[in-house]
Design a protein around this motif. Structure first.
Motif, mmCIF file in Angstrom:
data_model
loop_
_atom_site.group_PDB
_atom_site.id
_atom_site.type_symbol
_atom_site.label_atom_id
_atom_site.label_comp_id
_atom_site.label_asym_id
_atom_site.label_seq_id
_atom_site.Cartn_x
_atom_site.Cartn_y
_atom_site.Cartn_z
ATOM 1 N N UNK B 32 44.376 41.445 55.690
ATOM 2 C CA UNK B 32 42.972 41.562 55.284
ATOM 3 C C UNK B 32 42.867 41.534 53.753
ATOM 4 N N UNK B 33 43.810 42.223 53.084
ATOM 5 C CA UNK B 33 43.792 42.248 51.633
ATOM 6 C C UNK B 33 43.965 40.866 51.047
ATOM 7 N N UNK B 34 44.884 40.098 51.620
ATOM 8 C CA UNK B 34 45.139 38.757 51.109
ATOM 9 C C UNK B 34 43.895 37.876 51.315
ATOM 10 N N UNK B 35 43.301 37.990 52.497
ATOM 11 C CA UNK B 35 42.098 37.190 52.763
ATOM 12 C C UNK B 35 40.984 37.541 51.795
ATOM 13 N N UNK B 36 40.832 38.842 51.527
ATOM 14 C CA UNK B 36 39.770 39.264 50.618
ATOM 15 C C UNK B 36 40.009 38.717 49.221
ATOM 16 N N UNK B 37 41.286 38.769 48.775
ATOM 17 C CA UNK B 37 41.624 38.267 47.448
ATOM 18 C C UNK B 37 41.307 36.778 47.342
ATOM 19 N N UNK B 38 41.716 36.053 48.388
ATOM 20 C CA UNK B 38 41.492 34.611 48.414
ATOM 21 C C UNK B 38 39.997 34.295 48.355
ATOM 22 N N UNK B 39 39.218 35.012 49.172
ATOM 23 C CA UNK B 39 37.777 34.758 49.225
ATOM 24 C C UNK B 39 37.145 35.016 47.871
ATOM 25 N N UNK B 40 37.566 36.097 47.226
ATOM 26 C CA UNK B 40 36.983 36.427 45.925
ATOM 27 C C UNK B 40 37.322 35.354 44.909
ATOM 28 N N UNK B 41 38.584 34.885 44.921
ATOM 29 C CA UNK B 41 38.972 33.840 43.973
ATOM 30 C C UNK B 41 38.131 32.590 44.178
ATOM 31 N N UNK B 42 37.958 32.198 45.432
ATOM 32 C CA UNK B 42 37.143 31.009 45.734
ATOM 33 C C UNK B 42 35.751 31.139 45.158
ATOM 34 N N UNK B 43 35.135 32.277 45.463
ATOM 35 C CA UNK B 43 33.750 32.459 45.021
ATOM 36 C C UNK B 43 33.680 32.471 43.500
ATOM 37 N N UNK B 44 34.650 33.139 42.853
ATOM 38 C CA UNK B 44 34.598 33.212 41.392
ATOM 39 C C UNK B 44 34.798 31.825 40.777
ATOM 40 N N UNK B 45 35.691 31.034 41.365
ATOM 41 C CA UNK B 45 35.919 29.689 40.841
ATOM 42 C C UNK B 45 34.635 28.873 40.941
ATOM 43 N N UNK B 46 33.997 28.963 42.111
ATOM 44 C CA UNK B 46 32.771 28.211 42.322
ATOM 45 C C UNK B 46 31.689 28.644 41.317
ATOM 46 N N UNK B 47 31.550 29.944 41.118
ATOM 47 C CA UNK B 47 30.484 30.404 40.244
ATOM 48 C C UNK B 47 30.764 29.971 38.806
#
Lengths: 218, 51, 242
Positions: B32-47
């Motif tokens: 779950x931690x890895x998925x959360x980290x990945x999701x946050x990175x994606x969103x931050x890159x997009x923003x």
């Protein structure tokens, strides 16, 4: 406060108010138990007080989710929150109304159902006394659970999950007092503990309920 | 391997169940931690790319 | 620099990134050393035989089951008083760990009880209290899951945690009373603390340390996960508006 109490009572007695539902549920549970455990009268006599307590508790639980949900939907709770009456007092009143419409009828019906379960003669008095002392606590604790889950859609199951563990001390002392009464032992100690729990919950739980409800109304 | 005598089943199953539960807890936590980290990175890159 | 500095999520993440490897390492080391020591290199109890080895799992997990709830209680109080989001999320993160600890304590207890008392389960006060504690954990987690708005959920679960703690203690006393009333004189004490010899005691301490460290590591990590999840959601919401 009086007006709120009368309003709640009237709503409960009106058609569709669910006044008889708790009682009917209590009756059905009591009737079903002998089907489950067999009709031997001495076995039933031994477990009668426990069954009646459990039935009363479940009947009380059943009526909890409509305790605040209807007032939440039509906006009555918002009005109550902005009224000069403190929310704690309003919730205490609602708990009292709940007890009068659910708890008290259960207490009054319990001796009749006791006959069905072959409750020993000495047990009736203590059963009624223990239920009379215990059911107010069930109402006050129940309104806390209702206040927690009022914002959740279809929160009935969640409500049961939250409230049942909180009912444990009341159930233990209440059923123990009734059991000892039926076995012609001295029920004073559990009765005192039960009274203490009821008094404590009546004093403290409205504050917790009001705090939870304020969060939900925010 | 120590000699567990007649209680071998009890001891082994206790250790088995416990380590299984702990392992599951750790695995789910890490996943779950890895998925959360990945999701946050994606969103931050997009923003960042969007301005 | 006070402790409250770490209420800032970014600072918290930085700190936990630095200390987490240490905690993970120590936890795994303690657990491996303690459990292997306990399992392979301790003698059997003359009365209980080899089942005494279960103590190295049972006692630490039971301790952590209670400590986890206490930690949630403290975190809930901090959230209610000081409104630090990290605190609320730490309480949320600790709950599933507490559930697993309670389960381990119950399972190992049942497995130990079978050969020793001849039954998997007895309505002994301690066992019953743990079962009730388990129910409290379930209710707490269910409430977190059910409410969508994170701040509302944090508030309500905190209130539930406070009320639940009071009732958990009440239940503990009620259960003690109830069981004495049920069978007089029958006492099943799980508490071997007083009569545990040093041979068992030192590996037990190592195991307890291992469980504590593992708990800390798991909670720190899970809190970080919750912070990231919430930040992701906030960013996504902003994207949705833009």
């Amino acid at each position: 406060m009086k007006a709120l109490l009368i309003r709640d009572l009237k709503l409960a007695f009106r058609a569709g108010g669910g006044f008889g539902l708790g009682l009917a549920f209590f009756l059905i549970v009591t009737v079903l138990v002998p089907f489950g455990v067999g009709p031997q009268s001495e076995l039933l006599a031994r477990i009668a007080s426990g069954i009646l307590w459990l039935g009363a508790l479940l009947a009380c639980l059943l009526s909890l989710d409509r305790l605040l949900a209807l007032d939440w939907e039509d906006g009555t709770l918002d009005l109550l929150a902005t009224s000069p009456l403190p929310l704690e007092a309003a919730l205490s009143t609602k708990a009292l109304a709940h007890w009068l419409t659910t708890g008290l009828p259960l207490v009054l019906a319990s001796p009749v159902l006791g006959i069905l379960l072959n409750l020993p003669g000495a047990g009736y008095f203590w059963l009624v006394i223990s239920l009379l002392l215990g059911t107010p606590a069930l109402s006050v604790i129940g309104i806390f659970g209702a206040a927690l889950t009022v914002g959740v859609k279809r929160g009935g199951l969640l409500l049961s999950l939250l409230v049942l563990p909180l009912y444990v001390p009341t159930l233990i002392f209440g059923a123990e007092a009734a059991r000892r009464g039926a076995a012609e032992l001295d029920p004073t100690t559990p009765l005192l503990m039960l009274a203490g729990i009821t008094a404590g919950t009546i004093a403290v739980m409205p504050f917790a309920s009001a705090a939870a409800l304020r969060v939900n109304l925010r | 391997m120590p000699d567990l005598g007649k209680y071998a089943d009890a001891v082994l199953s206790a250790y088995g169940v416990s380590s299984l539960l702990l392992l599951l807890l750790v695995i789910f936590t890490l996943r779950k931690g890895r998925a959360a980290r990945q999701a946050l990175e994606d969103v931050e890159k997009r923003s960042k790319t969007n301005g | 620099m006070s402790l409250w500095e770490y209420a800032n999520p970014v600072r918290f993440l930085n700190l936990s990134a630095r200390v987490l490897p240490v905690f993970w390492g120590l936890a795994v080391a303690c657990l491996i050393v303690g459990l292997i020591w306990g399992f392979f290199f301790t003698p059997d109890d003359f009365r209980q035989g080899s089942t005494v080895k279960i103590i190295y799992l049972h006692v630490p997990s039971a301790m952590m089951a209670i400590n986890a709830w206490v930690m949630m209680l403290v975190a809930s109080l901090i959230w209610l008083v000081r409104r630090h989001h990290v605190s609320a999320l730490a309480a949320k993160a600790a709950a599933p760990v507490g559930v697993v600890m309670t389960l381990i304590a119950l399972f190992t207890g049942a497995i130990w009880g079978q050969p020793m008392w001849g039954t998997w389960w007895a309505w002994d006060p301690r066992l019953t209290s743990f079962l009730i504690l388990f129910l409290f954990y379930l209710g707490y987690i269910a409430l977190w899951e059910a409410i969508e708005d994170p701040d509302t959920a944090a508030d309500l679960t905190s209130v539930l945690c406070l009320v639940g703690s009071v009732f958990a203690v009440l239940s503990r006393y009620a259960v003690n009373f109830w069981n004495q009333g049920l069978h007089q004189g029958a006492s099943l004490s799980l508490d071997k603390e007083e009569n545990v010899a040093d041979v068992f005691y030192i590996p037990l301490l190592v195991c307890i340390a291992g469980f504590v460290l593992l708990f800390i590591a798991l909670v720190l990590y899970r809190t970080g996960t919750e912070i990231r999840l919430r930040r992701t959601r906030a960013l996504q919401a902003r994207e949705g508006r833009a």
